[in-house]
Scaffold this motif. Structure first.
Motif, short mmCIF file in Angstrom:
data_model
loop_
_atom_site.label_atom_id
_atom_site.label_comp_id
_atom_site.label_asym_id
_atom_site.label_seq_id
_atom_site.Cartn_x
_atom_site.Cartn_y
_atom_site.Cartn_z
N GLU A 102 0.85 -1.18 0.00
CA GLU A 102 0.00 0.00 0.00
C GLU A 102 0.90 1.24 0.00
O GLU A 102 1.91 1.27 0.71
CB GLU A 102 -0.90 0.04 1.23
CG GLU A 102 -1.96 -1.06 1.29
CD GLU A 102 -2.77 -0.97 2.56
OE1 GLU A 102 -3.99 -0.79 2.47
OE2 GLU A 102 -2.17 -1.09 3.63
N VAL A 103 0.54 2.22 -0.80
CA VAL A 103 1.31 3.46 -0.84
C VAL A 103 0.39 4.66 -0.64
O VAL A 103 -0.79 4.62 -0.98
CB VAL A 103 2.08 3.61 -2.17
CG1 VAL A 103 3.12 2.52 -2.31
CG2 VAL A 103 1.14 3.62 -3.36
N LEU A 104 0.97 5.72 -0.09
CA LEU A 104 0.29 7.01 -0.03
C LEU A 104 0.87 7.86 -1.15
O LEU A 104 2.09 7.96 -1.29
CB LEU A 104 0.54 7.70 1.32
CG LEU A 104 0.05 6.98 2.57
CD1 LEU A 104 0.45 7.77 3.81
CD2 LEU A 104 -1.47 6.80 2.53
N ILE A 105 0.02 8.46 -1.95
CA ILE A 105 0.45 9.26 -3.09
C ILE A 105 0.06 10.72 -2.84
O ILE A 105 -1.11 11.03 -2.62
CB ILE A 105 -0.18 8.76 -4.40
CG1 ILE A 105 0.12 7.27 -4.59
CG2 ILE A 105 0.33 9.57 -5.58
CD1 ILE A 105 -0.62 6.65 -5.77
N ILE A 106 1.07 11.59 -2.86
CA ILE A 106 0.82 13.01 -2.65
C ILE A 106 1.27 13.76 -3.89
O ILE A 106 2.45 13.72 -4.26
CB ILE A 106 1.58 13.54 -1.41
CG1 ILE A 106 1.21 12.74 -0.16
CG2 ILE A 106 1.29 15.02 -1.20
CD1 ILE A 106 1.99 13.13 1.07
N SER A 107 0.35 14.43 -4.54
CA SER A 107 0.68 15.18 -5.75
C SER A 107 1.44 16.46 -5.38
O SER A 107 1.39 16.93 -4.24
CB SER A 107 -0.58 15.54 -6.53
OG SER A 107 -1.35 16.49 -5.80
N ARG A 108 2.13 17.01 -6.37
CA ARG A 108 2.86 18.26 -6.12
C ARG A 108 1.89 19.36 -5.71
O ARG A 108 2.16 20.13 -4.78
CB ARG A 108 3.64 18.67 -7.37
CG ARG A 108 4.43 19.96 -7.15
CD ARG A 108 4.98 20.51 -8.46
NE ARG A 108 6.06 19.69 -8.94
CZ ARG A 108 6.68 19.92 -10.11
NH1 ARG A 108 6.29 20.92 -10.88
NH2 ARG A 108 7.68 19.16 -10.51
N ASP A 109 0.75 19.44 -6.38
CA ASP A 109 -0.25 20.46 -6.03
C ASP A 109 -0.75 20.24 -4.61
O ASP A 109 -1.01 21.19 -3.87
CB ASP A 109 -1.42 20.42 -7.00
CG ASP A 109 -1.05 20.93 -8.39
OD1 ASP A 109 -0.03 21.66 -8.49
OD2 ASP A 109 -1.76 20.61 -9.35
N GLY A 110 -0.90 18.96 -4.20
CA GLY A 110 -1.40 18.67 -2.86
C GLY A 110 -0.45 19.10 -1.77
O GLY A 110 -0.88 19.42 -0.65
N LEU A 111 0.84 19.14 -2.07
CA LEU A 111 1.84 19.50 -1.06
C LEU A 111 2.26 20.96 -1.15
O LEU A 111 2.92 21.48 -0.26
CB LEU A 111 3.07 18.59 -1.20
CG LEU A 111 4.14 18.63 -0.11
CD1 LEU A 111 3.52 18.32 1.26
CD2 LEU A 111 5.24 17.64 -0.41
N ARG A 112 1.84 21.62 -2.21
CA ARG A 112 2.32 22.99 -2.46
C ARG A 112 2.00 23.94 -1.31
O ARG A 112 2.85 24.75 -0.90
CB ARG A 112 1.72 23.50 -3.76
CG ARG A 112 2.25 24.86 -4.19
CD ARG A 112 1.83 25.16 -5.62
NE ARG A 112 2.54 24.28 -6.55
CZ ARG A 112 2.10 24.02 -7.78
NH1 ARG A 112 0.96 24.53 -8.19
NH2 ARG A 112 2.81 23.25 -8.58
N ASP A 113 0.79 23.86 -0.75
CA ASP A 113 0.43 24.76 0.35
C ASP A 113 1.30 24.52 1.56
O ASP A 113 1.74 25.48 2.22
CB ASP A 113 -1.05 24.58 0.72
CG ASP A 113 -1.99 25.11 -0.34
OD1 ASP A 113 -1.53 25.91 -1.18
OD2 ASP A 113 -3.17 24.71 -0.34
#
Length: 219
Positions: A102-113
């Motif tokens: 299982e992996v957690l996927i964080i997009s660049r937009d999701g982490l930008r803030d």
């Protein structure tokens, strides 16, 4: 809650407070994959950061002859994909699951803030990149300067964890995987293991390798 706990134990996210961690979990997508699934292919154009929630994956490239070279193995709490995450370039390696994962996927937009409001997070991300670069440099030095015995010995030492007075390798590595990580052949790795067992440097029980005494780095 559990996802936030996993993120907090990852060095790059250690600077975030509880509220920021919970906010980050809201943009993290969890996905499950069976064994031998290709999560990322070398050359893919994606910019997400992946965190191993459970299971294990391996990062590989193929040499000019099509032979698989294993760069790293990642387990729970470890992450990959940070280079493309930072620069948006194509993926530099393929990622394949070694077991159900299982992996957690964080997009660049999701982490930008989070990045914009917490400079320490950006710094930690860069520290992680530098650490990977140093590890890659050592791996290249080993391939260039050590013989196969030395490369195999160093690999075993890298995976060994202290348990009482001995060192245990809990990672169940096949001879082929060790060969793929050390730039050698499966037959050569089998020969080295035979010598290490005969010299009582290591012992193997239930597929677990125990290092009984300091390993020779050349013979």
């Amino acid at each position: 809650m559990k996802q936030a706990g996993i993120l907090k134990n990852i060095p790059i996210f250690s600077c975030l407070d509880d509220d920021e961690l919970y906010e980050l979990t809201n943009v993290a997508i969890k996905k499950a994959f069976p064994k031998n699934t290709i999560l990322i292919s070398e050359g893919d154009a994606t910019d997400s950061l992946y965190i191993v929630y459970s299971g294990k994956v391996k990062a590989i490239i193929n040499d000019e002859n099509g032979k698989e070279v294993i760069l790293s193995i990642f387990g729970p709490g470890e992450y990959f994909g940070e280079l493309a995450f930072i620069d948006g370039e194509h993926r530099s390696a393929s990622i394949i699951t070694r077991e159900p994962t299982e992996v957690l996927i964080i997009s660049r937009d999701g982490l930008r803030d989070s990045l914009s409001s917490n400079p320490n997070l950006a710094f930690n991300l860069l520290v992680g990149v530098v650490k990977r670069l140093r590890e890659a440099t050592k791996q290249i030095e080993g391939l260039a300067l050590m013989d196969v015995y030395g490369r195999v010995a160093r690999l075993l030492a890298h995976f060994a964890k202290p348990k009482g007075e001995k060192q245990i390798i809990e990672e169940k590595l096949t001879h082929q995987e060790i060969a793929n990580m050390t730039g050698s052949s499966r037959e050569m790795v089998s020969r080295i293991f035979h010598d290490l067992l005969a010299g009582e440097y290591i012992s193997i029980e239930n597929k677990l390798i125990t290092i009984n005494k300091p390993l020779p780095y050349s013979w």
